[in-house]
Enzyme design. Structure first.
Site, PDB file in Angstrom:
ATOM      1  CG  ASP A  43      38.811  49.333  41.437  1.00  0.00           C
ATOM      2  OD1 ASP A  43      39.819  49.876  40.954  1.00  0.00           O
ATOM      3  OD2 ASP A  43      38.045  49.882  42.249  1.00  0.00           O
ATOM      4  CE1 TYR A  44      41.285  39.629  39.534  1.00  0.00           C
ATOM      5  CE2 TYR A  44      40.165  39.553  41.667  1.00  0.00           C
ATOM      6  CZ  TYR A  44      40.760  38.903  40.601  1.00  0.00           C
ATOM      7  OH  TYR A  44      40.821  37.532  40.579  1.00  0.00           O
TER       8      TYR A  44
END
Length: 247
Positions: free
Chosen positions: A107-108
């Site tokens: 994820d970011y």
């Protein structure tokens, strides 16, 4: 002669364009031609002398490359981003000419180990739905989960209709003043936002998340944003892990 025949989707994946699964989809959609003729049959086999085109572009076989990136937070696990945010391929060495892509994603807001390659077949092996390669995460939670609550994570917890499960969970430390905990989880799966969703289901949102181990690989001696090539021995070990886990 039969020894030189390879399945078309495997040849496309090995070229670095995409994974084998996506190559199969492209074949089915009529986006692949062999010797000038569109092929939609997934069982098609080709020789090294056959001319393969994907979406009108001739296939050229690249030498396979394999990288381990210590992905920082705030970076997209993709080769490009329509919002112009930093992507993981921005960290490749400047002289990298191959079409490299990430194996899976982080994820970011998640940091840690991410593997990149141009070998679609290799990527497909590691992402096989039946693989059981350990992926170890360290999560900092808002709130301190009880031991019996953490036990639910190994039994499996429902989130958005999916059963999410960790194979091992251990509390590393707690900070009662700040009401936070550091928890280590081992997963075999790689579902979207899995760790965050599991803790959200328990009522303990994740503040920070890091993947610190992938199989036998770790981040020892590396800082966020650093990248290195995997050794041939490491690549061989990863293949062995993937093949062993799907048998």
């Amino acid at each position: 002669m039969s020894n030189s025949l390879e399945r078309l989707q495997k040849v496309i994946a090995q070229s670095g364009i995409t994974s084998r699964r996506k190559a199969e989809k492209m074949i089915s959609e009529g986006k692949v031609a062999v010797n000038g003729k569109v092929v939609t049959e997934l069982g098609t086999k080709v020789t090294p002398d056959d001319k393969v085109e994907v979406e009108g572009v001739p296939l050229t076989k690249e030498e396979p490359v394999y990288f381990l990136l210590y992905k920082p937070r705030g970076v997209i696990s993709s080769v490009k981003d329509d919002k112009n945010r930093k992507v993981v391929t921005d960290y490749l060495p400047e002289d990298t000419e191959e079409r490299v892509f990430p194996i899976g994603r982080l994820d970011y807001d998640t940091s840690g180990i991410l593997l990149l390659t141009n070998d679609g077949d290799f990527a497909n092996q590691l992402m096989h739905p039946k693989h059981e390669i350990d992926k170890v995460y360290i999560a900092k939670t808002k709130g301190i989960p009880l031991k019996e609550e953490l036990a639910k994570l190994t039994k499996g917890i429902k989130s958005d209709g999916e059963l999410l499960r960790a194979t091992h969970v251990k509390t590393k430390s707690v900070d009662k003043k700040k009401n936070t905990a550091i928890i280590q989880l081992t997963l075999h799966e790689g579902k979207n936002r899995q760790v965050r969703r599991m803790f959200e289901a328990l009522g303990y949102p994740v503040d920070k998340l890091k993947r610190e181990r992938y199989g036998f690989l770790d981040l020892h001696g590396m800082n966020a944003g650093e990248i290195r090539e995997l050794t041939p021995h490491e690549v061989k070990q990863l293949r062995h892990l993937a093949e062993k886990s799907v048998k």
